[in-house]
Write an enzyme that holds these catalytic residues in place. Structure first.
Site, PDB file in Angstrom:
ATOM      1  N   LYS A 164     -42.775  25.480 -28.562  1.00  0.00           N
ATOM      2  CA  LYS A 164     -42.255  25.010 -27.275  1.00  0.00           C
ATOM      3  C   LYS A 164     -41.200  25.962 -26.727  1.00  0.00           C
ATOM      4  O   LYS A 164     -41.201  26.299 -25.536  1.00  0.00           O
ATOM      5  CB  LYS A 164     -41.670  23.602 -27.434  1.00  0.00           C
ATOM      6  CG  LYS A 164     -42.711  22.558 -27.778  1.00  0.00           C
ATOM      7  CD  LYS A 164     -42.048  21.245 -28.125  1.00  0.00           C
ATOM      8  CE  LYS A 164     -43.066  20.230 -28.610  1.00  0.00           C
ATOM      9  NZ  LYS A 164     -42.435  18.953 -28.985  1.00  0.00           N
TER      10      LYS A 164
ATOM     11  N   CYS B  35     -37.725  21.607 -29.371  1.00  0.00           N
ATOM     12  CA  CYS B  35     -37.401  20.597 -30.379  1.00  0.00           C
ATOM     13  C   CYS B  35     -38.657  19.849 -30.794  1.00  0.00           C
ATOM     14  O   CYS B  35     -39.589  19.699 -30.006  1.00  0.00           O
ATOM     15  CB  CYS B  35     -36.421  19.574 -29.809  1.00  0.00           C
ATOM     16  SG  CYS B  35     -34.909  20.258 -29.121  1.00  0.00           S
ATOM     17  N   ASP B  36     -38.658  19.374 -32.020  1.00  0.00           N
ATOM     18  CA  ASP B  36     -39.717  18.484 -32.448  1.00  0.00           C
ATOM     19  C   ASP B  36     -39.236  17.669 -33.640  1.00  0.00           C
ATOM     20  O   ASP B  36     -38.231  18.012 -34.282  1.00  0.00           O
ATOM     21  CB  ASP B  36     -40.999  19.228 -32.813  1.00  0.00           C
ATOM     22  CG  ASP B  36     -42.224  18.331 -32.617  1.00  0.00           C
ATOM     23  OD1 ASP B  36     -42.769  18.343 -31.494  1.00  0.00           O
ATOM     24  OD2 ASP B  36     -42.597  17.610 -33.555  1.00  0.00           O
ATOM     25  N   GLN B  37     -39.972  16.598 -33.909  1.00  0.00           N
ATOM     26  CA  GLN B  37     -39.618  15.713 -35.006  1.00  0.00           C
ATOM     27  C   GLN B  37     -40.898  15.232 -35.669  1.00  0.00           C
ATOM     28  O   GLN B  37     -41.882  14.939 -34.991  1.00  0.00           O
ATOM     29  CB  GLN B  37     -38.822  14.521 -34.459  1.00  0.00           C
ATOM     30  CG  GLN B  37     -38.243  13.623 -35.516  1.00  0.00           C
ATOM     31  CD  GLN B  37     -37.366  12.542 -34.889  1.00  0.00           C
ATOM     32  OE1 GLN B  37     -37.801  11.819 -34.018  1.00  0.00           O
ATOM     33  NE2 GLN B  37     -36.133  12.453 -35.352  1.00  0.00           N
TER      34      GLN B  37
END
Length: 196
Positions: free
Chosen positions: A57, A73-75
């Site tokens: 991203k 960001c990621d989770q």
């Protein structure tokens, strides 16, 4: 300098706003499902998957915004057996039944990119133990929270009624919300973007 957040997440925007980080938010424009499938085919675990998606991203938007610092960001959510769960969508009740009475890990990643290249990253882990849930509680929770949490990886907002789901939480509140904020603020100070 205003940074670019490659995310429209309300929680991430609220954290940066509260911390007085100057930013603009843009949609990452990434087909997350295809990317996840490709990364999982490479054998990435939950931690590395969060990191890879955050980098994808950040780099994608950074290529279109030369000279800007872009945050991706990621989770991801991992069960104790190593399997992963995604955003529940319409399957929130089933996901809550899977998580109830068990401990899971959330990995939150942030990657900063400049001129199309990653320049900094942080991945943090939080462990959450969900209490056993009755069918009546699940039904009431889904009725009340469903639309707000269908797009959240765990199916809960810890900053709202979702906190009622847990008996034990280990790790940073910010990590659970989806952004390793303390590490990010430290790096922004090192870079001279935030006052030290």
């Amino acid at each position: 300098m205003t940074i670019v957040l490659a995310s429209m997440s309300a929680a991430r925007r609220a954290m940066l706003t509260a911390a007085e980080v100057p930013f603009e938010a843009v949609a990452a424009g990434v087909d997350e499902e295809s990317a996840k499938e490709a990364f999982r085919a490479q054998g990435l675990n939950a931690r590395d998957l969060a990191d890879a998606l955050a980098e994808l991203k950040a780099v994608r938007i950074s290529q279109r915004r030369p000279g800007k610092i872009v945050l991706g960001c990621d989770q991801t959510l991992m069960l104790e057996d190593g399997s992963m769960l995604d955003k529940p969508g319409d399957a929130l009740s089933e996901q809550l039944r899977t998580l109830a009475g068990k401990t899971h890990s959330l990995y939150s990643a942030v990657v900063a990119a400049e001129n199309g290249e990653p320049v900094w990253r942080s991945v943090e882990r939080a462990k959450l133990t969900m209490r056993p849930l009755s069918e009546a509680f699940i039904a009431a929770y889904v009725e009340r929270e469903g639309p707000a949490v269908a797009g959240c990886v765990g199916g809960y907002r810890i900053e709202g009624p979702g906190v009622q789901l847990f008996t034990k939480i280990e790790g940073s509140h910010f990590t659970i919300l989806g952004l390793p904020l303390i590490a990010l603020l430290d790096w922004l100070r090192v870079r001279g973007i935030m006052a030290s």
